[in-house]
Write a protein that holds these residues in place. Structure first.
Motif, PDB file in Angstrom:
ATOM      1  N   HIS A  36       0.257   5.299   0.530  1.00  0.00           N
ATOM      2  CA  HIS A  36       0.484   4.600  -1.137  1.00  0.00           C
ATOM      3  C   HIS A  36      -1.085   3.752  -0.537  1.00  0.00           C
ATOM      4  O   HIS A  36      -0.397   2.410   0.350  1.00  0.00           O
ATOM      5  CB  HIS A  36       1.194   4.263  -1.535  1.00  0.00           C
ATOM      6  N   ALA A  37      -1.922   3.501  -0.542  1.00  0.00           N
ATOM      7  CA  ALA A  37      -3.534   2.528  -0.347  1.00  0.00           C
ATOM      8  C   ALA A  37      -3.296   2.269   0.742  1.00  0.00           C
ATOM      9  O   ALA A  37      -3.334   0.705   1.041  1.00  0.00           O
ATOM     10  CB  ALA A  37      -2.808   2.187  -1.481  1.00  0.00           C
ATOM     11  N   GLY A  38      -3.040   2.791   1.895  1.00  0.00           N
ATOM     12  CA  GLY A  38      -3.168   2.015   2.971  1.00  0.00           C
ATOM     13  C   GLY A  38      -1.589   2.062   3.835  1.00  0.00           C
ATOM     14  O   GLY A  38      -1.360   1.030   5.262  1.00  0.00           O
ATOM     15  N   ASN A  39      -0.695   2.032   2.738  1.00  0.00           N
ATOM     16  CA  ASN A  39       0.732   1.430   4.060  1.00  0.00           C
ATOM     17  C   ASN A  39       1.651   2.867   3.708  1.00  0.00           C
ATOM     18  O   ASN A  39       1.350   3.899   2.810  1.00  0.00           O
ATOM     19  CB  ASN A  39       1.120   0.670   2.908  1.00  0.00           C
ATOM     20  N   CYS A  40       2.188   3.032   4.566  1.00  0.00           N
ATOM     21  CA  CYS A  40       3.509   4.068   4.653  1.00  0.00           C
ATOM     22  C   CYS A  40       4.642   3.570   3.963  1.00  0.00           C
ATOM     23  O   CYS A  40       5.547   2.583   3.464  1.00  0.00           O
ATOM     24  CB  CYS A  40       3.787   4.232   5.485  1.00  0.00           C
ATOM     25  N   GLU A  41       4.938   3.804   2.319  1.00  0.00           N
ATOM     26  CA  GLU A  41       5.996   3.376   1.210  1.00  0.00           C
ATOM     27  C   GLU A  41       7.028   4.398   1.377  1.00  0.00           C
ATOM     28  O   GLU A  41       6.960   5.322   1.993  1.00  0.00           O
ATOM     29  CB  GLU A  41       5.044   3.465   0.014  1.00  0.00           C
ATOM     30  N   ASN A  85       4.754  -0.075 -11.624  1.00  0.00           N
ATOM     31  CA  ASN A  85       3.590   0.322 -12.241  1.00  0.00           C
ATOM     32  C   ASN A  85       2.724  -0.104 -11.253  1.00  0.00           C
ATOM     33  O   ASN A  85       2.968  -2.172 -10.000  1.00  0.00           O
ATOM     34  CB  ASN A  85       2.760  -1.086 -13.393  1.00  0.00           C
ATOM     35  N   ASP A  86       1.356   0.024 -10.837  1.00  0.00           N
ATOM     36  CA  ASP A  86       0.948  -0.685  -9.448  1.00  0.00           C
ATOM     37  C   ASP A  86      -0.759  -0.393  -9.868  1.00  0.00           C
ATOM     38  O   ASP A  86      -1.462   0.104 -10.331  1.00  0.00           O
ATOM     39  CB  ASP A  86      -0.061   0.059  -8.412  1.00  0.00           C
ATOM     40  N   ALA A  87      -0.829  -2.068 -10.512  1.00  0.00           N
ATOM     41  CA  ALA A  87      -2.027  -2.128 -11.133  1.00  0.00           C
ATOM     42  C   ALA A  87      -3.348  -1.569 -10.227  1.00  0.00           C
ATOM     43  O   ALA A  87      -3.125  -1.834  -9.283  1.00  0.00           O
ATOM     44  CB  ALA A  87      -2.290  -3.418 -11.454  1.00  0.00           C
ATOM     45  N   TYR A  88      -4.435  -1.228 -10.898  1.00  0.00           N
ATOM     46  CA  TYR A  88      -5.327  -0.971  -9.930  1.00  0.00           C
ATOM     47  C   TYR A  88      -5.026   0.297  -8.751  1.00  0.00           C
ATOM     48  O   TYR A  88      -6.064   0.479  -7.769  1.00  0.00           O
ATOM     49  CB  TYR A  88      -7.113  -1.802  -9.675  1.00  0.00           C
ATOM     50  N   CYS A  89      -3.927   1.053  -9.094  1.00  0.00           N
ATOM     51  CA  CYS A  89      -3.391   2.079  -7.868  1.00  0.00           C
ATOM     52  C   CYS A  89      -3.969   1.744  -6.579  1.00  0.00           C
ATOM     53  O   CYS A  89      -4.166   1.990  -5.752  1.00  0.00           O
ATOM     54  CB  CYS A  89      -3.926   3.254  -7.949  1.00  0.00           C
ATOM     55  N   ASN A  90      -3.478   0.375  -6.104  1.00  0.00           N
ATOM     56  CA  ASN A  90      -4.274  -0.074  -4.808  1.00  0.00           C
ATOM     57  C   ASN A  90      -3.034  -0.965  -3.835  1.00  0.00           C
ATOM     58  O   ASN A  90      -3.131  -1.605  -2.314  1.00  0.00           O
ATOM     59  CB  ASN A  90      -5.565  -1.184  -5.107  1.00  0.00           C
ATOM     60  N   GLY A  91      -2.214  -1.058  -4.427  1.00  0.00           N
ATOM     61  CA  GLY A  91      -0.894  -1.545  -3.312  1.00  0.00           C
ATOM     62  C   GLY A  91      -1.129  -2.206  -3.064  1.00  0.00           C
ATOM     63  O   GLY A  91      -1.583  -3.383  -4.779  1.00  0.00           O
ATOM     64  N   MET A  92      -0.598  -3.654  -2.260  1.00  0.00           N
ATOM     65  CA  MET A  92      -0.314  -4.739  -1.864  1.00  0.00           C
ATOM     66  C   MET A  92      -2.197  -5.220  -1.903  1.00  0.00           C
ATOM     67  O   MET A  92      -2.605  -4.728  -0.523  1.00  0.00           O
ATOM     68  CB  MET A  92       0.129  -5.454  -0.615  1.00  0.00           C
TER      69      MET A  92
END
Length: 235
Positions: A36-41, A85-92
């Motif tokens: 998710h957005a460049g991270n393994c979650e 909720n992930d604002a802008y769906c960009n992870g951290m």
């Protein structure tokens, strides 16, 4: 390798992706994790990702929620939490970023964000931020509003209570949710659709009761006809 000066670069954890003529070879995440957005979650299986949504009622008091796993643990401890909720769906995105908790009763707006929503308990379904229950005989119709209704009981703030009231009203054929936004605020409630109603195109939605065996719904009434009759629309 386009020429002698060309080379590959390494994508780093937490990266964002932009539309481009380039291509990326991404490693699979370890078992039990997803990218998710460049991270393994990690998340419990009960959470489902919904794209292009933002929850409008949320708790953003805990700025330490920098993984979906941590946010899910916080959600489980909050009786009002229905998702993440992930604002802008960009992870951290940077060191100041964090996940927030979506709260029961929230409305959703179209957005570049994304939401990870918890599944409702068995026997319930998610309707505009609340886990609701209805008898199987009710079917949801989007984009409709019943024009003949009973809005006298302002205590009908769940679909379950509205269905119970409908069963006690011989003229009731369903439940109307104005604007299809659930219980929007403290003054909001569900209304009962009455037999013989017309339906108008609308942002509302209606939960209509099935007709008894051998009958069918026509323009707000349960009707019956011999099988030799066939309905033809727009004539």
């Amino acid at each position: 390798m386009y020429d002698a000066s060309d080379f590959y670069v390494l994508c780093l954890e937490g990266t964002e992706y932009s539309d481009s003529q380039s291509c990326v070879f991404v490693k699979d995440c370890p078992a039990g994790k997803f990218l998710h957005a460049g991270n393994c979650e990690t998340l419990p299986a009960a959470y489902q990702k919904q794209e292009s949504k933002n929850c409008e009622s949320y708790d953003s008091s805990d700025t330490s929620l920098r993984t979906l796993e941590a946010a899910a643990a916080a959600c489980e401890l909050n009786s009002q939490c229905i998702g993440i909720n992930d604002a802008y769906c960009n992870g951290m995105y940077d060191a100041s970023d964090f996940y927030s908790l979506c709260l029961a009763g929230t409305n959703y707006s179209a957005s570049q964000s994304c939401v990870f929503v918890k599944e409702c308990p068995a026997g319930k379904f998610l309707h505009v931020g609340n886990c609701e229950s209805l008898p199987a005989a009710y079917q949801k119709h989007e984009g409709k509003n019943c024009e003949s209704f009973d809005a006298s009981d302002t205590s009908l703030r769940t679909l379950e209570s509205a269905a119970a009231a409908c069963e006690l009203n011989s003229q009731c054929i369903g439940i109307n949710d104005a604007y299809c936004n659930g219980i929007f605020d403290a003054s909001d409630f569900y209304a009962l659709c009455l037999e013989g109603t017309n339906y108008s195109a609308s942002l509302s939605c209606v939960f209509v009761k099935d007709c008894p065996a051998g009958k069918f719904l026509h323009a707000g009434n349960c009707e019956s006809l011999p099988a030799t009759y066939q309905k033809q629309e727009s004539k």
